[in-house]
Each structure stands twice: as structure tokens, then as C-alpha cells.
Design an enzyme around this catalytic site. Structure first.
Site, mmCIF file in Angstrom:
data_model
loop_
_atom_site.group_PDB
_atom_site.id
_atom_site.type_symbol
_atom_site.label_atom_id
_atom_site.label_comp_id
_atom_site.label_asym_id
_atom_site.label_seq_id
_atom_site.Cartn_x
_atom_site.Cartn_y
_atom_site.Cartn_z
ATOM 1 N N ASP A 181 -35.949 -38.600 24.801
ATOM 2 C CA ASP A 181 -34.892 -39.496 24.390
ATOM 3 C C ASP A 181 -33.663 -39.162 25.246
ATOM 4 O O ASP A 181 -33.615 -38.142 25.939
ATOM 5 C CB ASP A 181 -34.617 -39.350 22.887
ATOM 6 C CG ASP A 181 -33.973 -40.596 22.307
ATOM 7 O OD1 ASP A 181 -34.085 -40.806 21.093
ATOM 8 O OD2 ASP A 181 -33.370 -41.360 23.091
HETATM 9 C C1 GLC Z 1 -31.343 -43.826 22.249
HETATM 10 C C2 GLC Z 1 -32.375 -43.934 21.133
HETATM 11 C C3 GLC Z 1 -33.730 -44.380 21.592
HETATM 12 C C4 GLC Z 1 -33.566 -45.351 22.744
HETATM 13 C C5 GLC Z 1 -33.009 -44.569 23.925
HETATM 14 C C6 GLC Z 1 -32.761 -45.467 25.139
HETATM 15 O O1 GLC Z 1 -30.573 -42.682 22.077
HETATM 16 O O2 GLC Z 1 -32.552 -42.788 20.318
HETATM 17 O O3 GLC Z 1 -34.377 -44.983 20.466
HETATM 18 O O4 GLC Z 1 -34.825 -45.914 23.101
HETATM 19 O O5 GLC Z 1 -31.818 -43.866 23.588
HETATM 20 O O6 GLC Z 1 -31.743 -46.377 24.859
#
Ligand code: GLC
Length: 708
Positions: free
Chosen positions: A271
Site C-alpha cells: 500500500d
Molecule cells: C491508499 C489505500 C489503498 C489504495 C492505495 C492507492 O492509501 O489504502 O486502498 O489502493 O493507497 O491509492
């Protein structure tokens, strides 16, 4: 699945430099390079970028995102393909969570449809729209089960049940990826957030979790197992720790379980910033240590924090990281790029898609996602009913789309006032705060919560309705007219303190582009509601956590299935206001006695594939044709580990014309009756089971079955 491309991947890697390999493990966002695009072009030309996330901030679900820029993406991809030494295309990803231009219900609402075939169809539509904007990879489905609706991200997941979560996982992966990732209708899906993020303590986002392995295997992992079995190409590692070990730095989770037990062979993306956050969590000394711990754990692609590209080269040189670990990660990413045909087709192929057909599907899914929680006969309304509409969400457009809507156009979204008024043939008046308006037959209140109260980093401590809305409800009741509440929400709210004021309650969720039309059609009976609660509705916020698949205890005090002789709380009824799997229709369904083809079956027979056959006859005894989700639950009465009082093991959504009856058949086999031990091994123990078949988890009158 993807490792069959390993020979081709190894051939590509055979003459790659260490830096080029590490570049494949680096995902960037364009935003920081806005004023220095030459630097980005140079980085790509040097093979320093494996992937670009098309998001301008780390919380893309909340912040307005720049719309896609197809020409720019093509220019940058041309550099990677035509100017870099190895010519490896970059994979573009974006949070296309529950829609792109056409917006479907938030995933929690879609789960309420219990209609995974329709979800799959809608997610195929999403893939077509995403491809049209150069998006080849989506960070969806989100599969975090959740017991705590204070958590804003409950909106993004499939609710509280592993089976429902598993079926939604399969539907989303198949919808996005199709049967062939190389097809020009497929995009790569991403099962997230692996693992246990939905158990965030006290509903606070990004917080710690305490999860036993038994809970992991029986409750949290099933949806991810289903996604892997459906062929998901990528998994996203979560921010949270489990019992003190951050998942993104946890070999037990990213390698031993994900690859050892679930046999996942795609690649794992972190993430956003989850690698560098290992330091913030006190799990790594510094960014260099973050990179080392993450690559050792089995994290392949580093999202946006640059820990890998800044440190892995040095870590290999100092022999703290083996070159083979880098090769393993690179090969996984190359295998997925090969599997999706990215080398043959690195550029966006604009295709026409039928927007009206997509909107029609969005309407169907919204129709089936909404849950009728209460109705004393006031619904459906006659078209000539005199209506007074009020409430804070009557004119709202953006909220109806829900959280994680990056490319839906709120201005093009019909609001509830427009949808209701265009269908009403009687007198129709609107007064947001009920200041004016004649005494009509029915007062309809558009209530709920803004989409900004849900999603990432948007948890709330109190899931009660706002005081201003409670006052409005009382004001409506005081007018002595019938009161219908339509709730536009991204989570279950605690409604015990207002429930009595309503003659009917329709939970419309944040159901996307066609929310308003669906809610209005349901109110007027043009659509018969069929949604069922995918998550328990507590009476009070203080009752959290409360969930249907709770285990028994030595002094049964669990009020979910009835009070006494011991009580959860002295102050009031702590049973759910609305249980899991609950939802009313305009018609009525009658269940006959559940039948089972055997009272006992041997463990050996089950192991050899024999199944228990069960059936029930369901009759539509009301005045409308309608759909019912027939649910089958089991209770393992005695086991070496205390088992839940109910476990959903199958459901079938059926259509019955008024007056029609159907026999619904189910079967239970070895894989349905057992559970996972702390070691992650599946086992089925001899003993007594109870099997419940009905219209929600409280259905009684079980069939007894003995495994001998
Ligand atoms: C965010 C979220 C995740 C998302 C990623 C890209 O922090 O936790 O669900 O897909 O970053 O935007």
C-alpha cells in the site's frame, strides 16, 4: 497461473542490470514530477520505473484527483518501450474501485445484493471503461471483513461474512480479469488489503490489530483465498500490523501463508508508503532497513515511497539482500506483465462502450442492493400520493456516488428530489427543513451521511444519526403524517433511537450513478426491494462490535440469538436492530420445513466426496413478484475449538412470481462443515451439526445432522 511465464521472464532478466531489475520494483506517481518532467523521463529511460499509479495523492479516495491524461501516459510509455535499454512496458494502475465513469454501488452495498453474477457483469463494464482511459490495473476488490462500522473503510468491503466476501471476491476478479488477462476487455485486479486491515482496533483507521491465527484462517483469509483461486494477479499488502508484526514486513503473511498456503503466484504491491512506514511503526531502523525487511518478507512492488530504488542496490552490494531475492520479485512482476499481454500491447486501445447499457446495469445493481428495513404497509406509495420531501440529502449528488469515486461526474448524477418528483403524479413539495409544505399524505425524509464520513482515513467514533436529522424526524412525526426514511449511507448507522418514528425505512446506501432512480422506483413499487444486510446493524454505537457469526460461551449471554439467562448489558436490549442477512420485500415469503436426505453421514463418506442434500420449499404468499435470498447456515455444536453460533455456508437468490412456490436445493460436503486450526490446516470433526435455512441469520427450526 503466472509462473508459467517464468522462462520468458528469466530470458528478459538474463541481461538486465541490477539497477534495471530494481527499477521494475519501483512504482511512482507523476505528481511530484509535475515541474520536473525531464527528470521523470530520464528515470523511465534508465529503466527506473516499473509501474505508475495514476493517483495524485496517498488518499486518492478522498481528494479530488486529476482526471486521466491519456496522451501523457502514452508519451511516458513510449519512453519505456522505445528508449529504455530493455524496453519493458510500465503497468498503469488506478483506484477504479466500484466504477470509473459509470459509478456502481459502493462494495458494501453491492454485497447487500447477494447477486454476484450481477456484480461480475458490472465489474466487466468497469474494466471496459478503465481500459478506455489507459488503465490496465485496478486496486480492487477490497476484501477486508469488518466488525466495526466506526471504520470508514467498511464502505469499501463486502461486510462481515467470509462466504459472502468470498463470492464477491470471485465476482470482482472474474469481472475485471475475465478468463483471459490478454483479452482487450480485461484489466488486472488486486485483492486488498492483505491482511486483517478490517480488524483495525476500535475502528480507527491504520491502527493495530490483534488477530489469532484461527480467526485469520476462518474469518479473514477466505475472501483472499477465493480471489487467488479466481486467478487474481496482484495482492496489496496492508498498512496494519498483526499482533505487532506489520504485514508489509511479515514473511509469515506475504510468503508462508499467501504463497505457501494460498498458492498465490502473482505479485504483491505495498500500500502507499507502507514500506517506509515500517520505520514509523518502530519495526525498522531506517528506510534502508525498511527496504531490507520488506524484500525479505516477500513484498515485490514498492508503491511510491522509493525505499526500494534508493536502498536495494546497496543492500545487495553489502550482501544483506541476496540478488536472488531481487530476481524473484522482478520475475513475478514480469510474469504478470507477460500474462496480461503488456509487451504486445503496451498502449491504450480506445474502445467504444455502451454508456447507457452500463448505466442500466448500475441501476439493476442499485435496485438489488437497497435494503427495506421496515415497512408497516405505507410502501409502496401510490403514484398519486401527495408527497412532502425533506432532509439534507434530497438535493445531494456527490454523496450518492460514495467514497472512492475518482472519475464519476457528480454534476451528471440525478439527485433524489429530481428522481422522486419526476415519478410522482400527486402534489409534490420539497422543504429541506420541513419549514413549509402543506400536510401531505406522506413525508419522505432523505437522510444518512455524507460520503466524506466514509472511506480511508474517515472513521467516526459515533455511528448515531446526526442530531439535526433526529430533530427533523421528530418534526415530521409531529405532523401526524406517515413518515418514510430513505438513508443514503456508507455504513450501518445505529438507528434504535429513531426507528419508532418511521412507517418505513429504506437503506439506499451510496449506490452510485443510479442511486436516486433506484430509491424512487422502490418507493413507488416499480422495483420490489430484495437487498439483505451484509453487516449487522447495532441498536446503539456502544454495542459495537456485534456480529452474527459470534461464538458461544460457557454462560450464554450473547443477545444476538436471544437474551438470557445471562445478559450482555443491564441497560437495554443488546440484540441487533437488524441482523445479518435481513431485508424485507413488498411481498411475503413462506418457508416450508427444511428437509435433509440423511440424519447422519460418516466422515469417510464426506472425505470421499459424498454430500448431504438439503432442501426447502419457499412460497411467495404476497401480492408482488419478488426476489428472496434463501440462506443456509450451520452450527457445529461441539468442536475442539468453540465454533460460531451460525456460519453462512450457502445462499441462493431466487425469483418467485406471486403465488409461486419452488423447492430450493442445497448440498453440504467435506469442505463446508469443517474449519481451520491455528496451523492453517483444514479439519472436520465428528459430531452434531445444526443446519438452518431461512431468510436471515436468525432463521430457526434447524435440521440436525451427525457426522460419525
Ligand atoms: C491508499 C489505500 C489503498 C489504495 C492505495 C492507492 O492509501 O489504502 O486502498 O489502493 O493507497 O491509492
Amino acid at each position: 497461473m503466472f509462473s508459467k511465464y517464468l522462462p520468458q521472464a528469466e530470458k528478459i532478466m538474463s541481461d538486465m542490470t541490477l539497477n534495471e531489475k530494481i527499477g521494475q520494483l519501483n512504482q511512482i506517481t507523476i505528481t511530484p514530477y509535475t515541474d520536473k518532467m525531464d527528470e521523470l523521463r530520464e528515470l523511465i529511460k534508465n529503466g527506473g520505473v516499473g509501474s505508475i499509479i495514476l493517483a495524485s495523492s496517498a488518499t486518492a479516495g478522498n481528494d479530488p484527483q486529476g482526471h486521466v491524461n491519456i496522451e501523457l501516459y502514452k508519451d511516458l510509455q513510449k519512453i519505456a518501450v522505445e528508449q529504455s535499454r530493455k524496453g519493458i512496458p510500465m503497468i498503469y494502475g488506478r483506484d477504479v474501485i466500484h466504477g470509473h465513469r459509470t459509478v456502481y454501488p459502493i462494495p458494501l452495498a453491492s454485497a447487500a445484493s447477494f447477486n454476484e453474477r450481477l456484480v461480475e457483469k458490472c465489474y466487466k463494464n468497469i474494466a471496459a471503461e478503465a481500459l478506455n482511459d489507459s488503465i490496465r490495473w485496478t486496486f480492487s476488490p477490497m476484501l477486508d471483513l469488518c466488525h466495526d462500522p466506526r471504520w470508514g473503510r467498511i464502505a469499501e468491503g463486502p461486510g462481515e461474512d467470509p462466504l459472502l466476501g468470498s463470492r464477491m471476491a470471485t465476482a470482482c476478479v472474474k469481472g475485471f480479469q475475465g478468463d483471459d488477462l490478454k483479452a482487450d476487455t480485461s484489466i488486472v485486479a488486486c485483492a486488498k488489503h492483505y491482511l486483517g486491515y478490517g480488524a483495525s482496533e476500535s475502528g480507527r483507521d491504520y491502527f493495530r490489530t490483534e488477530i489469532s491465527d484461527g480467526t485469520l484462517y476462518n474469518y479473514i483469509i477466505p475472501a483472499f483465498r477465493a480471489a487467488v483461486d479466481a486467478g487474481v494477479a496482484t495482492v496489496m499488502s496492508s498498512f496494519n500490523d498483526i499482533n505487532g508484526t506489520p504485514v508489509t514486513g511479515g514473511k509469515k503473511y506475504l510468503t508462508d501463508i499467501l504463497r505457501g498456503k494460498l498458492n498465490f503466484d502473482g505479485f504483491v504491491v505495498s500500500d502507499w508508503g507502507a514500506v517506509e512506514q515500517l520505520e514509523h511503526a518502530g519495526f525498522a531502523e531506517d528506510r534502508r532497513d525498511c527496504a531490507k525487511k520488506a524484500i525479505h518478507a516477500g513484498l515485490d512492488l514498492n508503491m511510491c515511497d522509493k525505499c526500494y530504488i534508493e536502498n536495494l542496490g546497496d543492500l545487495v552490494k553489502s550482501c544483506e539482500v541476496k540478488a536472488a531475492e531481487i530476481d524473484t520479485a522482478v520475475s513475478r512482476i514480469l510474469c504478470v506483465k507477460l500474462a496480461m499481454g503488456l509487451f504486445e500491447n503496451p498502449y491504450c486501445k480506445r474502445t467504444e462502450y455502451d454508456e447507457s447499457a452500463h448505466l442500466a446495469d448500475a441501476k439493476l445493481l442499485a435496485d438489488e442492493s437497497m435494503v427495506l428495513l421496515k415497512n408497516n404497509g405505507v410502501l409502496p406509495l401510490k403514484k398519486d400520493t401527495d408527497i412532502l420531501l425533506a432532509g439534507p440529502f434530497a438535493e445531494d449528488r456527490r454523496t450518492l456516488l460514495g467514497t472512492w469515486t475518482l472519475d464519476g461526474d457528480a454534476e451528471k448524477t440525478q439527485n433524489f428530489k429530481e428522481a422522486l418528483s419526476e415519478r410522482a403524479n400527486g402534489r409534490f413539495e420539497y422543504s429541506a427543513a420541513l419549514e413549509s409544505g402543506a400536510n401531505s399524505d406522506v413525508i419522505v425524509l432523505a437522510l444518512g451521511e455524507s460520503y466524506t464520513k466514509t472511506g480511508e482515513n474517515h472513521s467516526v467514533s459515533d455511528i448515531s444519526l446526526e442530531d439535526s436529522q433526529i430533530e427533523l424526524i421528530k418534526k415530521a412525526r409531529a405532523k401526524g403524517r406517515r413518515v418514510v426514511g430513505v438513508f443514503f449511507c456508507g455504513r450501518p448507522l445505529a438507528l434504535e433511537n429513531v426507528e419508532e418514528y418511521f412507517d418505513a425505512i429504506l437503506y439506499a446506501w451510496h449506490s452510485g450513478s443510479k442511486t436516486a432512480a433506484s430509491a424512487a422506483d422502490i418507493l413507488f413499487g416499480d422495483v420490489v426491494p430484495s437487498g439483505k444486510t451484509p453487516v449487522t446493524f447495532p441498536r446503539k454505537p456502544t454495542h459495537i462490535p456485534i456480529y452474527y457469526n459470534v461464538t458461544s460461551s460457557g454462560r450464554p449471554c450473547n443477545s444476538y440469538y436471544g437474551e438470557g439467562p445471562f445478559y450482555s448489558y443491564l441497560d437495554g436490549d443488546s440484540s441487533p436492530l437488524y441482523p445479518f442477512g435481513y431485508g424485507l420485500s413488498y411481498t411475503a415469503f413462506e418457508y416450508g420445513k427444511s428437509e435433509c436426505d440423511c440424519a447422519e453421514i460418516s466422515l469417510e463418506e464426506l472425505k470421499n466426496g459424498k454430500k448431504v442434500q438439503l432442501s426447502v420449499t419457499v412460497s411467495n404468499v404476497g401480492d408482488f413478484d419478488g426476489k428472496e435470498t434463501v440462506q443456509l447456515y450451520i452450527k457445529d455444536v461441539v468442536a475442539s475449538v468453540i465454533r460460531p453460533l451460525r456460519e453462512l455456508k450457502d445462499y441462493k437468490k431466487i425469483f418467485l412470481k406471486k403465488g409461486e412456490s419452488k423447492r430450493i436445493d442445497f448440498c453440504l460436503g467435506y469442505g463446508d462443515l469443517g474449519f481451520y486450526g491455528e496451523d492453517g490446516e483444514y479439519l472436520l470433526e465428528k459430531g452434531k451439526f445444526e443446519v438452518f435455512i431461512g431468510g436471515n441469520c436468525l432463521c430457526g427450526d434447524p435440521v440436525e445432522l451427525v457426522v460419525k
